[in-house]
Motif scaffolding. Structure first.
Motif, PDB file in Angstrom:
ATOM      1  N   GLU A  80      35.050  45.741  49.452  1.00 19.68           N
ATOM      2  CA  GLU A  80      34.505  47.036  49.859  1.00 19.68           C
ATOM      3  C   GLU A  80      33.986  47.008  51.297  1.00 19.68           C
ATOM      4  O   GLU A  80      33.986  48.038  51.975  1.00 19.68           O
ATOM      5  CB  GLU A  80      33.386  47.448  48.904  1.00 19.68           C
ATOM      6  CG  GLU A  80      33.884  47.853  47.522  1.00 19.68           C
ATOM      7  CD  GLU A  80      32.745  48.107  46.550  1.00 19.68           C
ATOM      8  OE1 GLU A  80      32.973  48.817  45.548  1.00 19.68           O
ATOM      9  OE2 GLU A  80      31.627  47.583  46.778  1.00 19.68           O
ATOM     10  N   THR A  81      33.538  45.841  51.776  1.00 17.80           N
ATOM     11  CA  THR A  81      32.978  45.762  53.125  1.00 17.80           C
ATOM     12  C   THR A  81      34.049  45.555  54.195  1.00 17.80           C
ATOM     13  O   THR A  81      33.751  45.712  55.384  1.00 17.80           O
ATOM     14  CB  THR A  81      31.976  44.600  53.232  1.00 17.80           C
ATOM     15  OG1 THR A  81      32.673  43.345  53.092  1.00 17.80           O
ATOM     16  CG2 THR A  81      30.891  44.716  52.176  1.00 17.80           C
ATOM     17  N   LEU A  82      35.263  45.216  53.794  1.00 14.08           N
ATOM     18  CA  LEU A  82      36.319  44.916  54.764  1.00 14.08           C
ATOM     19  C   LEU A  82      37.084  46.175  55.153  1.00 14.08           C
ATOM     20  O   LEU A  82      37.212  47.107  54.348  1.00 14.08           O
ATOM     21  CB  LEU A  82      37.300  43.900  54.174  1.00 14.08           C
ATOM     22  CG  LEU A  82      36.738  42.504  53.897  1.00 14.08           C
ATOM     23  CD1 LEU A  82      37.777  41.646  53.171  1.00 14.08           C
ATOM     24  CD2 LEU A  82      36.294  41.828  55.186  1.00 14.08           C
ATOM     25  N   PRO A  83      37.619  46.233  56.382  1.00 14.08           N
ATOM     26  CA  PRO A  83      38.432  47.399  56.770  1.00 14.08           C
ATOM     27  C   PRO A  83      39.662  47.532  55.875  1.00 14.08           C
ATOM     28  O   PRO A  83      40.368  46.551  55.637  1.00 14.08           O
ATOM     29  CB  PRO A  83      38.842  47.067  58.210  1.00 14.08           C
ATOM     30  CG  PRO A  83      37.852  46.052  58.685  1.00 14.08           C
ATOM     31  CD  PRO A  83      37.484  45.258  57.473  1.00 14.08           C
ATOM     32  N   HIS A  84      39.897  48.731  55.367  1.00 15.73           N
ATOM     33  CA  HIS A  84      41.095  49.000  54.570  1.00 15.73           C
ATOM     34  C   HIS A  84      41.230  50.501  54.365  1.00 15.73           C
ATOM     35  O   HIS A  84      40.245  51.237  54.448  1.00 15.73           O
ATOM     36  CB  HIS A  84      41.050  48.292  53.209  1.00 15.73           C
ATOM     37  CG  HIS A  84      39.892  48.701  52.341  1.00 15.73           C
ATOM     38  ND1 HIS A  84      38.637  48.152  52.442  1.00 15.73           N
ATOM     39  CD2 HIS A  84      39.810  49.628  51.339  1.00 15.73           C
ATOM     40  CE1 HIS A  84      37.832  48.707  51.554  1.00 15.73           C
ATOM     41  NE2 HIS A  84      38.525  49.614  50.865  1.00 15.73           N
ATOM     42  N   LEU A  85      42.446  50.916  54.099  1.00 12.16           N
ATOM     43  CA  LEU A  85      42.670  52.324  53.768  1.00 12.16           C
ATOM     44  C   LEU A  85      41.928  52.680  52.487  1.00 12.16           C
ATOM     45  O   LEU A  85      41.791  51.855  51.579  1.00 12.16           O
ATOM     46  CB  LEU A  85      44.162  52.587  53.565  1.00 12.16           C
ATOM     47  CG  LEU A  85      45.055  52.756  54.792  1.00 12.16           C
ATOM     48  CD1 LEU A  85      46.470  53.073  54.350  1.00 12.16           C
ATOM     49  CD2 LEU A  85      44.535  53.863  55.707  1.00 12.16           C
ATOM     50  N   THR A  86      41.499  53.912  52.413  1.00 11.52           N
ATOM     51  CA  THR A  86      40.820  54.370  51.211  1.00 11.52           C
ATOM     52  C   THR A  86      41.771  54.338  50.014  1.00 11.52           C
ATOM     53  O   THR A  86      42.916  54.772  50.091  1.00 11.52           O
ATOM     54  CB  THR A  86      40.303  55.799  51.403  1.00 11.52           C
ATOM     55  OG1 THR A  86      39.399  55.824  52.503  1.00 11.52           O
ATOM     56  CG2 THR A  86      39.597  56.305  50.155  1.00 11.52           C
ATOM     57  N   GLY A  87      41.275  53.785  48.927  1.00 15.62           N
ATOM     58  CA  GLY A  87      42.045  53.736  47.692  1.00 15.62           C
ATOM     59  C   GLY A  87      41.140  53.309  46.559  1.00 15.62           C
ATOM     60  O   GLY A  87      40.014  52.837  46.781  1.00 15.62           O
TER      61      GLY A  87
END
Length: 380
Positions: A80-87
């Motif tokens: 949850e804390t890492l950069p990633h596209l919402t999903g």
């Protein structure tokens, strides 16, 4: 403005969303219900999430309408804390099956395309949950999309290449009798870090004298002696994208043999560039290099003295990826493809000579990220 003062370009989340839309279009065209992306460079490419593979599956399942991250329960807060596209994030606990969770996300009766870079144990576990005939190779889909770089990707690779070329120049300036290869390697790593490559060198080969005939270097340390041939092959990563440059040179007046082989190597490298036209096969570029080399009485084929390996490899999120510039590869060159041009010539027991620069294909044909060297004592 120096490299350390410039801001490195990055891939936006909007571009990653566009990549997912393109993936879903391919899925629809091929009747694929879902794609499983493992903890691989494809996960970074499509979602921005960077994760290193282990015995626990972390990945993403892409369907026609959803992006679902599959994550071990105790790693959820970290993801949850890492950069990633919402999903959506779906967790599996230590006593549960990650493959059963993946199978539950697959639309009824449809096929699952599996990232070809996941570990075999992941695939075998999926076979226990999903009929084998509904598991298909996702490599051609994922890698096929990654094959053609966007302008943003080209810009990042150019930045990384400029950075490594600067480091190569500085390494050349420090070569002197008595210096150890390990000292040069350490300097190159430190310079990559200082200029903004957070992980330092992704690899570094520094060879002197006869050991330059070993394409990937020798074990143990070496000490430079006046007159030795010098080979330096190194790269770094910027926002996941790789650089890769090799220079081979001498610091003093070259011997007649070295000057002759250097000229043949440069001629072969130029022949690859000239053959790299839109619509040409990758194999034809390798053929072009070998025509030059055999024309000068070296080889043929992979025989030594001559060219012992392919003429190049693709470059992007992986240091070696498609397209491979190798005999038999019928892949046609398209705009956006990036690949190395390095038809190394090896003279066993004497020296090896590799000049490596990266090509990217534009709408008008091939272009260099870095320009080839001027001569056997002028590597830049």
């Amino acid at each position: 403005m120096t490299m350390s003062q410039m801001s490195a370009p990055k891939i936006s989340m909007d571009e990653r969303e566009q990549r997912l839309r393109q993936l879903r279009q391919t899925m629809a065209e091929r009747g694929i219900g879902a794609v499983l992306i493992g903890p691989t460079e494809s996960l970074r490419y499509f979602t921005g999430l960077v994760w290193h593979a282990s015995e626990r599956l972390v990945g993403a399942v892409v369907t026609a309408s959803d992006l679902v991250y599959v994550v071990p329960g105790f790693e959820c807060s970290r993801v949850e804390t890492l950069p990633h596209l919402t999903g959506d994030i779906r967790v599996w606990e230590e006593d549960e099956s990650s493959s059963a969770l993946v199978a539950s996300l697959l639309p009824d009766g449809t096929s699952l395309a599996v990232d070809d870079s996941v570990a075999l144990f992941v695939y075998n576990a999926l076979r226990r949950e999903i009929p084998a005939e509904r598991l298909i190779d996702g490599g051609p889909i994922l890698r096929g999309q990654r094959l053609r770089k966007s302008p943003s990707e080209i810009a990042i690779i150019q930045y990384a290449m400029n950075l490594t070329l600067d480091v190569q120049r500085k390494a050349h300036a420090m070569i002197r009798p008595g210096i150890a290869a390990s000292e040069v390697i350490r300097f190159i790593d430190e310079e990559h870090r200082r200029l903004g490559a957070a992980g330092g060198s992704t690899f570094c080969i520094v060879s002197f004298g006869e050991t330059t005939a070993l394409p990937h270097g020798a074990d143990g340390d070496q000490i430079y002696k006046a007159g030795d041939v010098v080979l330096v092959d190194t790269g770094c990563r910027i926002d996941g994208y790789n650089s890769d440059i090799t220079r081979t040179y001498v610091m003093e007046e070259p011997s007649a043999d070295f000057a002759r082989i250097w000229a043949i190597e440069r001629e072969a490298q130029q022949a690859v560039f000239d053959a790299a036209q839109l619509g040409a096969t990758c194999a034809s570029l390798d053929d072009a290099a070998r025509r030059v080399i055999t024309g000068h009485g070296l080889g043929p084929d992979y025989r030594l003295p001559g060219l012992p390996h392919r003429a190049g490899h693709g470059l992007g999120l992986e240091g070696h990826e498609e397209p491979y510039i190798v005999r038999g590869n019928s892949t046609l060159l398209e705009e956006g493809m990036c690949f190395s041009n390095e038809p190394m010539i090896v003279l066993p027991g004497q020296f090896g000579l590799r000049l490596e620069d990266i090509i990217h294909m534009t709408a008008d044909g091939p272009a260099w990220f870095t320009h080839p060297p001027k001569g056997p004592t002028e590597p830049f």
